[in-house]
Write a protein that holds these residues in place. Sequence first.
Motif, PDB file in Angstrom:
ATOM      1  N   PRO A 174      -1.850   2.652   4.283  1.00 13.67           N
ATOM      2  CA  PRO A 174      -0.713   1.843   4.776  1.00 13.67           C
ATOM      3  C   PRO A 174      -0.455   2.035   6.270  1.00 13.67           C
ATOM      4  CG  PRO A 174       0.049   3.630   3.343  1.00 13.67           C
ATOM      5  CD  PRO A 174      -1.429   3.569   3.210  1.00 13.67           C
ATOM      6  N   CYS A 209       1.081   1.745  -3.579  1.00 15.24           N
ATOM      7  CA  CYS A 209      -0.174   2.338  -4.075  1.00 15.24           C
ATOM      8  C   CYS A 209      -0.171   3.850  -3.835  1.00 15.24           C
ATOM      9  CB  CYS A 209      -1.381   1.699  -3.379  1.00 15.24           C
ATOM     10  SG  CYS A 209      -1.697  -0.009  -3.865  1.00 15.24           S
ATOM     11  N   ALA A 234      -8.989  -0.905   2.380  1.00 18.03           N
ATOM     12  CA  ALA A 234      -7.858  -1.378   1.568  1.00 18.03           C
ATOM     13  C   ALA A 234      -8.305  -1.682   0.139  1.00 18.03           C
ATOM     14  CB  ALA A 234      -7.253  -2.624   2.213  1.00 18.03           C
ATOM     15  N   TYR A 292       0.820  -1.216   0.000  1.00 19.95           N
ATOM     16  CA  TYR A 292       0.000   0.000   0.000  1.00 19.95           C
ATOM     17  C   TYR A 292       0.855   1.267   0.000  1.00 19.95           C
ATOM     18  CZ  TYR A 292      -4.249  -2.598   0.107  1.00 19.95           C
ATOM     19  OH  TYR A 292      -5.282  -3.431  -0.266  1.00 19.95           O
TER      20      TYR A 292
END
Length: 277
Positions: free
Chosen positions: A231, A163, A247, A160
């Motif tokens: 995250p 991301c 998420a 993440y």
Amino acid sequence: MPRTDQPSYARVFLTFARNSLVRDMTFRSNFVIDVVTSLGWMLMNLAFYTLIFRYTNSIGYNSGWGKYEFFIFLATTIFVNSLVQAFFMPNADEFGELVRTGNLDFALLKPIDTQFLVSLRKIEWSSLGNFFFALGLVLWSLYQLDYVPSLAKLVLYPLYLACGVAIMYSLMISLAAASVWLGRNQSLYDFWFYVTNFSRYPMEIYQGTWGTALRQFFTFIVPVLIVVNVPARILVKPLDAAQWKFAALALVMTAASLLASRWIFNRSLLSYRSASS
């Protein structure tokens, strides 16, 4: 051109990385000053938040972001910013000059994806000093919390983080692409500062009429609140149903951001007219 003539993207990236390192090491004093200046700014930020926690137990009322949980949130912000500033910021900033001077012509003629070429050809190695500062801050905060994350959290956290970097990159390359229509885009750093300011705090603080509107806008329209919140939450909060839902949203918004930025970049190239024409 036959497919076998396509260059190896990994080899091209490593060449860019090596050339950038050679350039930085040519002016070592400047490199060291950049690293020391960045680390000094990080230490001042840490001192500022340490001072704030002398007067409150958490950021946001009953938010669960106590001192060391928030320091992990802060470290996550530094992780994302250092990676974006190292790999993408110098190239996005230079894209406007390529358009203005007509040097974008040379990038378009290369047998490689133009967005890849203009996004990664220069790496600012000094910005990665902050990355290691953030790594130390996370480890120290986890030690202070006496908390060992599960294996699932240790796998999902870097995923993440990636991301978050992808979302920030999407915003940056979209803004840089606007240089084709505007001729020059000097507001890139200003926009970056304004947007990243909203991502630096837990989303629990965005409450009330204006706060809720800001939280929804910066989650679903310009998804910068996802960049750090997801995250950081995965690492320090329980993986309950709400966390998994959040998420999943992060994955969707990351894909949407990358696709939208790719579309904007390609549209800008269709509008590009060489400065020499």
